[in-house]
Design an enzyme around this catalytic site. Structure first.
Site, PDB file in Angstrom:
ATOM      1  N   VAL A   7       0.841  -1.196   0.000  1.00 29.21           N
ATOM      2  CA  VAL A   7       0.000   0.000   0.000  1.00 29.21           C
ATOM      3  C   VAL A   7       0.877   1.248   0.000  1.00 29.21           C
ATOM      4  CG1 VAL A   7      -1.784   1.265   1.262  1.00 29.21           C
ATOM      5  CG2 VAL A   7      -1.786  -1.239   1.279  1.00 29.21           C
ATOM      6  N   CYS A   8       0.533   2.184  -0.890  1.00 28.40           N
ATOM      7  CA  CYS A   8       1.266   3.454  -0.942  1.00 28.40           C
ATOM      8  C   CYS A   8       0.298   4.564  -1.334  1.00 28.40           C
ATOM      9  CB  CYS A   8       2.438   3.364  -1.900  1.00 28.40           C
ATOM     10  SG  CYS A   8       1.958   3.079  -3.595  1.00 28.40           S
ATOM     11  N   ASN A   9       0.838   5.724  -1.675  1.00 31.85           N
ATOM     12  CA  ASN A   9      -0.014   6.848  -2.052  1.00 31.85           C
ATOM     13  C   ASN A   9      -0.671   6.643  -3.407  1.00 31.85           C
ATOM     14  OD1 ASN A   9      -0.050   8.672   0.111  1.00 31.85           O
ATOM     15  ND2 ASN A   9       1.995   9.371  -0.390  1.00 31.85           N
ATOM     16  N   GLY A  11       0.752   4.130  -5.910  1.00 32.46           N
ATOM     17  CA  GLY A  11       1.022   2.822  -6.486  1.00 32.46           C
ATOM     18  C   GLY A  11       2.135   2.779  -7.509  1.00 32.46           C
ATOM     19  N   ILE A  39      -3.740   3.757  -1.128  1.00 35.26           N
ATOM     20  CA  ILE A  39      -4.403   3.581   0.165  1.00 35.26           C
ATOM     21  C   ILE A  39      -5.923   3.577   0.061  1.00 35.26           C
ATOM     22  CG2 ILE A  39      -4.321   6.020   0.814  1.00 35.26           C
ATOM     23  CD1 ILE A  39      -3.378   3.822   3.477  1.00 35.26           C
TER      24      ILE A  39
END
Length: 98
Positions: A7-9, A11, A39
């Site tokens: 999970v990131c801001n 991708g 996210i």
């Protein structure tokens, strides 16, 4: 098959890490499914994965996400993330699952 969600801001960089993790898993003969999501999308599907690994840039969401699922959630080591060390991130995720 183990299922690992990153999970990131947005991708973008995490998608590169997914490829490196898949390559490391293949070299070790391990069957895994690794996917990267921003996210906002991850919140909807967290329960479908064995472990959720957070990019360092979204570590601030860890407490909130832990209230939304009983699945293990860990922040990816900043150095391993920055170096795009798929093998180390894969090993960390598998250690949590097992």
């Amino acid at each position: 098959m183990k299922k690992i969600l990153l999970v990131c801001n947005a991708g973008m960089s995490t998608s590169m890490l997914v490829l490196k993790m898949e390559k490391a898993a293949e070299a070790k003969g391990i069957e895994v499914e690794v996917k990267a999501l921003p996210i906002t999308d991850a919140e909807k599907v967290m329960n479908d994965w064995d472990v959720i690994m957070l990019g360092p840039q979204v570590r601030h969401t860890e407490k909130k996400l832990k209230t939304l699922t009983s699945k293990p959630i860990e922040v990816i080591n900043m150095r391993d993330y920055g170096m795009m060390n798929g093998e180390k991130v894969l090993d960390a995720a598998l250690k949590i699952i097992e």
